[in-house]
Write a protein that holds these residues in place. Structure first.
Motif, PDB file in Angstrom:
ATOM      1  N   GLY A 152       0.649  -1.275  -0.010  1.00 32.13           N
ATOM      2  CA  GLY A 152       0.141  -0.036  -0.180  1.00 32.13           C
ATOM      3  C   GLY A 152       0.881   1.318  -0.037  1.00 32.13           C
ATOM      4  N   ALA A 153       2.005   1.134   0.177  1.00 33.08           N
ATOM      5  CA  ALA A 153       2.848   2.505   0.288  1.00 33.08           C
ATOM      6  C   ALA A 153       4.387   2.131  -0.654  1.00 33.08           C
ATOM      7  CB  ALA A 153       3.108   2.785   1.771  1.00 33.08           C
ATOM      8  N   TYR A 154       5.011   3.124  -1.007  1.00 41.17           N
ATOM      9  CA  TYR A 154       6.091   2.989  -1.735  1.00 41.17           C
ATOM     10  C   TYR A 154       7.164   3.262  -0.887  1.00 41.17           C
ATOM     11  CZ  TYR A 154       3.784   2.247  -6.227  1.00 41.17           C
ATOM     12  OH  TYR A 154       3.070   1.583  -7.513  1.00 41.17           O
ATOM     13  N   THR A 155       7.506   2.497   0.064  1.00 36.89           N
ATOM     14  CA  THR A 155       8.427   2.532   1.136  1.00 36.89           C
ATOM     15  C   THR A 155       9.126   1.215   1.180  1.00 36.89           C
ATOM     16  OG1 THR A 155       6.846   2.216   2.940  1.00 36.89           O
ATOM     17  CG2 THR A 155       7.137   4.461   2.335  1.00 36.89           C
ATOM     18  N   GLN A 156      10.509   1.249   1.593  1.00 37.25           N
ATOM     19  CA  GLN A 156      11.118   0.168   1.994  1.00 37.25           C
ATOM     20  C   GLN A 156      11.513  -0.150   3.307  1.00 37.25           C
ATOM     21  OE1 GLN A 156      12.817   2.396  -0.763  1.00 37.25           O
ATOM     22  NE2 GLN A 156      11.063   1.675  -1.632  1.00 37.25           N
ATOM     23  N   GLU A 157      10.376   0.294   3.983  1.00 29.26           N
ATOM     24  CA  GLU A 157      10.459   0.111   5.509  1.00 29.26           C
ATOM     25  C   GLU A 157      10.843  -1.216   6.064  1.00 29.26           C
ATOM     26  OE1 GLU A 157       6.134   0.577   7.384  1.00 29.26           O
ATOM     27  OE2 GLU A 157       6.260   1.733   5.637  1.00 29.26           O
ATOM     28  N   TRP A 158      10.521  -2.267   5.418  1.00 34.05           N
ATOM     29  CA  TRP A 158      10.627  -3.754   6.222  1.00 34.05           C
ATOM     30  C   TRP A 158      12.136  -4.112   5.975  1.00 34.05           C
ATOM     31  CZ3 TRP A 158       5.607  -6.177   3.890  1.00 34.05           C
ATOM     32  CH2 TRP A 158       4.322  -5.288   4.660  1.00 34.05           C
ATOM     33  N   TYR A 159      12.535  -3.887   5.024  1.00 34.87           N
ATOM     34  CA  TYR A 159      14.019  -4.419   4.683  1.00 34.87           C
ATOM     35  C   TYR A 159      14.752  -3.846   3.586  1.00 34.87           C
ATOM     36  CZ  TYR A 159      17.912  -7.629   3.291  1.00 34.87           C
ATOM     37  OH  TYR A 159      18.932  -8.204   3.116  1.00 34.87           O
ATOM     38  N   SER A 160      16.128  -3.398   3.877  1.00 31.89           N
ATOM     39  CA  SER A 160      16.932  -2.904   2.762  1.00 31.89           C
ATOM     40  C   SER A 160      18.203  -3.731   2.886  1.00 31.89           C
ATOM     41  CB  SER A 160      16.988  -1.449   3.055  1.00 31.89           C
ATOM     42  OG  SER A 160      17.729  -0.830   2.178  1.00 31.89           O
ATOM     43  N   ALA A 161      18.733  -4.347   1.844  1.00 35.43           N
ATOM     44  CA  ALA A 161      19.984  -5.166   1.794  1.00 35.43           C
ATOM     45  C   ALA A 161      21.128  -4.261   1.826  1.00 35.43           C
ATOM     46  CB  ALA A 161      20.086  -5.789   0.687  1.00 35.43           C
ATOM     47  N   PRO A 162      22.004  -4.173   2.926  1.00 33.94           N
ATOM     48  CA  PRO A 162      23.068  -3.298   2.661  1.00 33.94           C
ATOM     49  C   PRO A 162      24.081  -4.082   1.696  1.00 33.94           C
ATOM     50  CG  PRO A 162      22.947  -4.519   4.912  1.00 33.94           C
ATOM     51  CD  PRO A 162      21.949  -5.239   3.996  1.00 33.94           C
ATOM     52  N   ALA A 163      24.972  -3.009   1.233  1.00 36.99           N
ATOM     53  CA  ALA A 163      25.847  -3.447   0.039  1.00 36.99           C
ATOM     54  C   ALA A 163      26.731  -4.768   0.275  1.00 36.99           C
ATOM     55  CB  ALA A 163      27.013  -2.029  -0.048  1.00 36.99           C
ATOM     56  N   ASN A 164      26.693  -5.448  -0.635  1.00 39.11           N
ATOM     57  CA  ASN A 164      27.226  -6.679  -1.038  1.00 39.11           C
ATOM     58  C   ASN A 164      26.887  -7.709   0.082  1.00 39.11           C
ATOM     59  OD1 ASN A 164      29.519  -6.141  -2.976  1.00 39.11           O
ATOM     60  ND2 ASN A 164      29.850  -4.481  -1.545  1.00 39.11           N
ATOM     61  N   SER A 165      25.441  -7.545   0.822  1.00 41.35           N
ATOM     62  CA  SER A 165      25.299  -8.367   1.532  1.00 41.35           C
ATOM     63  C   SER A 165      24.764  -9.811   1.414  1.00 41.35           C
ATOM     64  CB  SER A 165      24.163  -7.930   2.641  1.00 41.35           C
ATOM     65  OG  SER A 165      23.139  -7.462   1.757  1.00 41.35           O
ATOM     66  N   LYS A 166      24.547 -10.184  -0.010  1.00 41.69           N
ATOM     67  CA  LYS A 166      23.975 -11.185  -0.620  1.00 41.69           C
ATOM     68  C   LYS A 166      24.959 -11.797  -1.425  1.00 41.69           C
ATOM     69  CE  LYS A 166      20.028 -10.536   1.181  1.00 41.69           C
ATOM     70  NZ  LYS A 166      19.350 -11.466   2.119  1.00 41.69           N
ATOM     71  N   SER A 167      26.238 -11.767  -1.278  1.00 41.21           N
ATOM     72  CA  SER A 167      27.455 -12.156  -1.887  1.00 41.21           C
ATOM     73  C   SER A 167      27.393 -13.951  -1.723  1.00 41.21           C
ATOM     74  CB  SER A 167      28.785 -11.634  -1.461  1.00 41.21           C
ATOM     75  OG  SER A 167      28.850 -11.793  -0.157  1.00 41.21           O
ATOM     76  N   ALA A 168      26.825 -14.279  -0.751  1.00 41.23           N
ATOM     77  CA  ALA A 168      26.683 -15.680  -0.837  1.00 41.23           C
ATOM     78  C   ALA A 168      25.736 -16.322  -1.541  1.00 41.23           C
ATOM     79  CB  ALA A 168      26.778 -16.275   0.611  1.00 41.23           C
ATOM     80  N   GLU A 169      24.864 -15.577  -1.978  1.00 42.73           N
ATOM     81  CA  GLU A 169      23.473 -16.218  -2.658  1.00 42.73           C
ATOM     82  C   GLU A 169      23.593 -16.199  -4.277  1.00 42.73           C
ATOM     83  OE1 GLU A 169      21.648 -17.320  -0.791  1.00 42.73           O
ATOM     84  OE2 GLU A 169      22.198 -16.133   1.012  1.00 42.73           O
ATOM     85  N   GLY A 170      22.930 -16.830  -4.997  1.00 46.21           N
ATOM     86  CA  GLY A 170      23.177 -16.772  -6.435  1.00 46.21           C
ATOM     87  C   GLY A 170      22.330 -15.694  -7.251  1.00 46.21           C
ATOM     88  N   LEU A 171      22.852 -14.353  -6.931  1.00 44.17           N
ATOM     89  CA  LEU A 171      22.127 -13.326  -7.283  1.00 44.17           C
ATOM     90  C   LEU A 171      23.138 -12.134  -7.839  1.00 44.17           C
ATOM     91  CD1 LEU A 171      19.254 -11.466  -7.159  1.00 44.17           C
ATOM     92  CD2 LEU A 171      20.017 -10.705  -5.067  1.00 44.17           C
ATOM     93  N   TYR A 172      24.172 -12.075  -7.222  1.00 43.71           N
ATOM     94  CA  TYR A 172      25.222 -11.156  -7.919  1.00 43.71           C
ATOM     95  C   TYR A 172      25.751 -11.525  -9.224  1.00 43.71           C
ATOM     96  CZ  TYR A 172      24.603  -8.700  -3.357  1.00 43.71           C
ATOM     97  OH  TYR A 172      24.376  -8.386  -2.242  1.00 43.71           O
TER      98      TYR A 172
END
Length: 468
Positions: A152-172
């Protein structure tokens, strides 16, 4: 030209099926048949790549799928087909008794280049001159490249990934290529994909957490951009997706520029979730803002928290060491212990700090410190590089460098001071007034014992300060 672009941005509405009824409602009529779904099509008089469609079918809703990734709703609509080829156009009608569909083939004889010269298309694909298309990757270097907020709102209030925080995942390592030729979309994931926990079942997995799952991307995918109620959406065909998988293929475009693609998308299995992803072109790094230029505040006595964050280059350093000689001119309880280790790998051992600003040396340009050199070090044995003085030196060197330079040492400012007294604290002053005109210095390096020699040594320092 504007007329063509307006037709390309068609309205995409989700079809729905009318199912509920009440015992007091009138009896429903029979469901429609595909034979009742009829429509005519006529090319535009000025542009044969625009096709006008008119439904002659019954019902209260008519939804069109143009077979090119775009859709529309209404009795009379226009579809844009900038590329030559054959397209299967499907009309679905809804009546009180149900729904039915029928299809026809539209043949476009020639590609219309003017219809492809659309700003959004060029930014996404690199334009007609980029034959290989434009490849986007996750903006891992910046925080918020993956974020979550309420629908309902254009905010990222629940979660925001820090820089390079998903380096162990198949994403980058995922690469998403958009091509103007054929509106082709290619997803390269190097064997695995990062999947939302509520969508793991589609990959044969189970929660409770997000997981990296093996996956072979589909081929032959296409993309389209449609406009709905003033918002633009990027749509991938045949269940294709971008980056983090949440079970959807429809992405609201929040920002699209030469070096940024910022999208918002929903979660197919969690109605209240809205996810955000940021992408940048492959090989692109956002330029860092310039550091401010200011008078440095450098002070460290090791008894209390100072203003210096120390980093080490090979040297061993203890910031909380008992003073080996608590006598004048240094009676403090704690000092820094500096250990230069033995061997060629330690010929350049040093201690340094990198500041968040560039140093203004016009008024404060002298660095003072106290050093204690024990007599038990071996200052006589020679072992080192041919270009260097091979023995351990009774010397302290302070260097100011530009940390952002490719070789910070190449244009450094260096002042050396010889220590003539052992087994007692000595106060040294390093005068950098001749470097006051420089505005690029942001690193302070302390090196004890010289460089180029392979001889180990133990030293102590204290009361480091930049003064006038």
């Amino acid at each position: 030209m504007k007329r063509y672009i307006n037709f390309i941005s068609t309205i995409l509405l989700m079809a729905f099926v009318w199912t509920g009824c009440d015992t007091e409602d009138p009896e429903l009529g029979p469901a429609p048949t595909s034979e009742q779904v009829q429509f005519t099509m006529q090319p535009d008089a000025d542009n044969p790549n625009l096709m006008h469609f008119i439904s002659s079918s019954p019902g209260f809703k008519a939804i069109w799928d143009f077979g090119n990734g775009s859709s529309a709703t209404g009795k009379e609509v226009t579809g844009a087909f900038p590329l030559k080829g054959e397209y299967t156009v499907t009309l679905t009608i809804f009546t009180e008794g149900g729904y039915a569909a029928n299809s026809k083939t539209v043949t476009i004889q020639n590609t219309n280049p003017l219809m492809l010269d659309v700003p959004e298309y060029n930014l996404l694909t690199g334009g007609a001159e980029e034959l290989a298309g434009k490849t986007w990757v996750v903006d891992k270097e910046n925080s918020g490249h993956l974020a979550l907020g309420p629908v309902g709102a254009y905010t990222q209030e629940w979660y925001s990934a820090p820089a390079n925080s998903k380096s162990a995942e198949g994403l980058y390592d995922d690469e998403m290529t958009f091509n103007l030729d054929g509106f082709a979309y290619t997803y390269k994931n190097n064997g695995n994909t990062f999947v939302n926990t509520n969508n793991l079942a589609a990959f044969g997995g189970a929660g409770p957490d997000d997981a990296t799952m093996p996956y072979t991307p589909k081929t032959g995918l296409t993309w389209s951009i449609v406009e709905e109620e003033g918002k633009k959406y990027l749509i991938i065909s045949n269940g294709g997706f971008m980056g983090y998988y949440t079970g959807v293929s429809r992405y609201e475009i929040l920002k699209l520029s030469e070096n940024e693609l910022y999208v918002r998308h929903l979660n197919a299995n969690v109605a209240e979730q809205a996810w955000y992803q940021r992408f940048v072109p492959k090989g692109y790094s956002k330029p860092k803002p310039p550091k401010p230029y200011q008078v440095a505040d450098l002070k460290e006595d090791f008894d209390e928290a100072g203003t210096i964050v120390w980093q080490t280059d090979q040297v061993k350093f203890n910031e909380n060491y008992d003073n080996p000689a608590p006598l004048a001119p240094n009676k403090s309880a704690k000092v820094g212990q500096y250990i230069k280790q033995e061997g060629q790998a330690h010929e350049f051992d040093n201690l340094y700090t990198t500041l968040a600003y560039k140093m203004d040396l016009t008024s404060k340009n002298k660095i003072k410190l106290k050093v204690y050199m024990p007599s038990y070090n071996d200052y006589v044995t020679e072992n080192g590089e041919g270009w260097a003085i091979k023995n351990l030196l009774k010397q302290v060197s302070v260097k100011l460098q530009n940390s952002e330079a490719a070789e910070p040492w190449a244009n450094q400012e260096e002042v050396k001071q010889e220590v003539t007294k052992l087994n007692e604290w000595v106060v040294l002053t390093f005068d950098f007034s001749e470097a006051a005109a420089r505005k690029d210095l942001d690193r302070v390096v302390i090196q004890i014992g010289g460089e180029g020699n392979f001889i180990p040594g133990i030293f102590y320092i204290d009361d480091i300060e930049l003064t006038q």
